[in-house]
Design an enzyme around this catalytic site. Structure first.
Site, PDB file in Angstrom:
ATOM      1  N   HIS A   1       0.834  -1.201   0.000  1.00 31.72           N
ATOM      2  CA  HIS A   1       0.000   0.000   0.000  1.00 31.72           C
ATOM      3  C   HIS A   1       0.867   1.248   0.000  1.00 31.72           C
ATOM      4  O   HIS A   1       1.984   1.255   0.498  1.00 31.72           O
ATOM      5  CB  HIS A   1      -0.938   0.023   1.213  1.00 31.72           C
ATOM      6  CG  HIS A   1      -0.236   0.153   2.530  1.00 31.72           C
ATOM      7  ND1 HIS A   1       0.461  -0.880   3.125  1.00 31.72           N
ATOM      8  CD2 HIS A   1      -0.099   1.209   3.394  1.00 31.72           C
ATOM      9  CE1 HIS A   1       0.969  -0.489   4.275  1.00 31.72           C
ATOM     10  NE2 HIS A   1       0.660   0.784   4.456  1.00 31.72           N
ATOM     11  N   TYR A   2       0.328   2.293  -0.599  1.00 33.02           N
ATOM     12  CA  TYR A   2       0.902   3.630  -0.570  1.00 33.02           C
ATOM     13  C   TYR A   2      -0.096   4.553   0.130  1.00 33.02           C
ATOM     14  O   TYR A   2      -1.297   4.288   0.146  1.00 33.02           O
ATOM     15  CB  TYR A   2       1.142   4.153  -1.993  1.00 33.02           C
ATOM     16  CG  TYR A   2       2.196   3.428  -2.793  1.00 33.02           C
ATOM     17  CD1 TYR A   2       3.438   4.010  -3.048  1.00 33.02           C
ATOM     18  CD2 TYR A   2       1.947   2.166  -3.342  1.00 33.02           C
ATOM     19  CE1 TYR A   2       4.401   3.353  -3.813  1.00 33.02           C
ATOM     20  CE2 TYR A   2       2.906   1.496  -4.107  1.00 33.02           C
ATOM     21  CZ  TYR A   2       4.128   2.101  -4.335  1.00 33.02           C
ATOM     22  OH  TYR A   2       5.074   1.456  -5.089  1.00 33.02           O
TER      23      TYR A   2
END
Length: 319
Positions: A169-170
């Protein structure tokens, strides 16, 4: 409950920010998925440079981070991951084209740093560990080209670099203030790689423009070295000054850092990607009132990767 599916690409004219903000606001107002509400956070600028925002709820009410010991730790389906998020947390789904079955899911962050803080989960249902992939990096750059809004930033914390969930995830942020990392001067290292000049924590900088085809190729070469050497890192993708001092481009900044595994964290703030950019979400009101620029910089310097100069020599061999 179906969620909007949108296409992303540098040639697509999409009002991403309008969709993003309206969807986030709707979830914030109409559901109880957030662990706390984010209204008007107190903020101030220290030394005409560093942004401080007071958010004590994030320290007290967020999910307890997963214990991480290795920057290439395998995905564990038995631990929390984003496939377990409720459908109400989903803002929309990004696809590369109409026939793409690979879904990049944008979720609200239920423990937000600030208003509009969300999570981009590339290829979410492939259940990848929190390790940058070349495809996911290219996706974030395409989003920056598509959106063309100065307020959007995208961040990444590696395992042992303050990532709290081992599922790729970012972080997506919307922030109106200019951050120090967006104007700091850079010195040329070799090829497309620059290094930050006179910054508390040394790091690498790439300048990305729409004319560069597949910029993730060159950037990932450097990240791959960090992974092979088990060096924790943080990545910040933003708009900023050209490394040559003129114009406005996308900067991709990568900080190698000391591992956070087993490290004692401060009560006032932790040092992850936001803090390295010069943006400090602060948990303690007394610290918010009293922290000085020197104290902020001293804490940042504690996380400098000690063999940065040797690492630069290794990086030179890539280009």
């Amino acid at each position: 409950m179906s969620k909007p599916r949108i296409k992303i690409g540098r040639n697509i004219n999409l009002d991403f920010i309008q969709l993003y903000k309206s969807t986030w606001d709707k979830i914030h107002v109409e559901t109880d998925v957030f662990r706390y509400k984010v209204e008007n956070l107190r903020e101030k600028i220290v030394n005409e440079k560093y942004l401080l925002q007071l958010n004590p709820d994030r320290s007290m009410k967020r999910r307890i981070p997963e214990q991480i010991e290795n920057i290439c730790q395998p995905f564990d389906e038995n631990k929390f991951n984003f496939t377990k998020a409720s459908i109400e947390e989903t803002m929309f789904i990004i696809v590369n084209d109409d026939n793409d079955v690979d879904e990049h899911v944008v979720l609200v962050n239920v423990s937000p740093i600030s208003r509009y803080h969300s999570l981009l989960c590339p290829s979410m249902y492939k259940c990848l560990p929190q390790i940058v992939t070349k495809d996911s990096l290219q996706l974030t750059i395409e989003i920056m080209f598509c959106v063309r809004d100065h307020n959007i930033r995208i961040g990444f914390n590696s395992l042992c670099g303050l990532a709290s969930v081992n599922h790729l995830h970012y972080h997506i942020f919307i922030e109106k203030n200019i951050l120090p990392i967006e104007t700091v001067k850079c010195k040329h290292l070799k090829g497309p790689v620059y290094i930050l000049d006179d910054y508390p924590v040394p790091g690498f900088c790439f300048e990305v423009t729409p004319q560069i085809n597949e910029p993730s190729e060159n950037i990932y070469k450097l990240i791959d070295v960090l992974l092979k050497k088990s060096i924790a890192h943080n990545i910040f993708i933003t708009r900023g000054q050209s490394v040559m001092g003129d114009g406005d481009i996308v900067r991709v900044v990568i900080w190698p850092r000391k591992s956070s595994s087993g490290a004692k964290q401060l009560a006032a703030f932790n040092v992850a990607v936001c803090e390295l950019s010069g943006w400090f979400p602060v948990y303690d009101i007394e610290c918010f009132e009293k922290l000085t620029a020197k104290e902020l910089e001293d804490e940042l310097r504690k996380w400098k990767y000690d063999r940065f100069e040797d690492l630069c020599e290794d990086i030179k061999q890539l280009y």
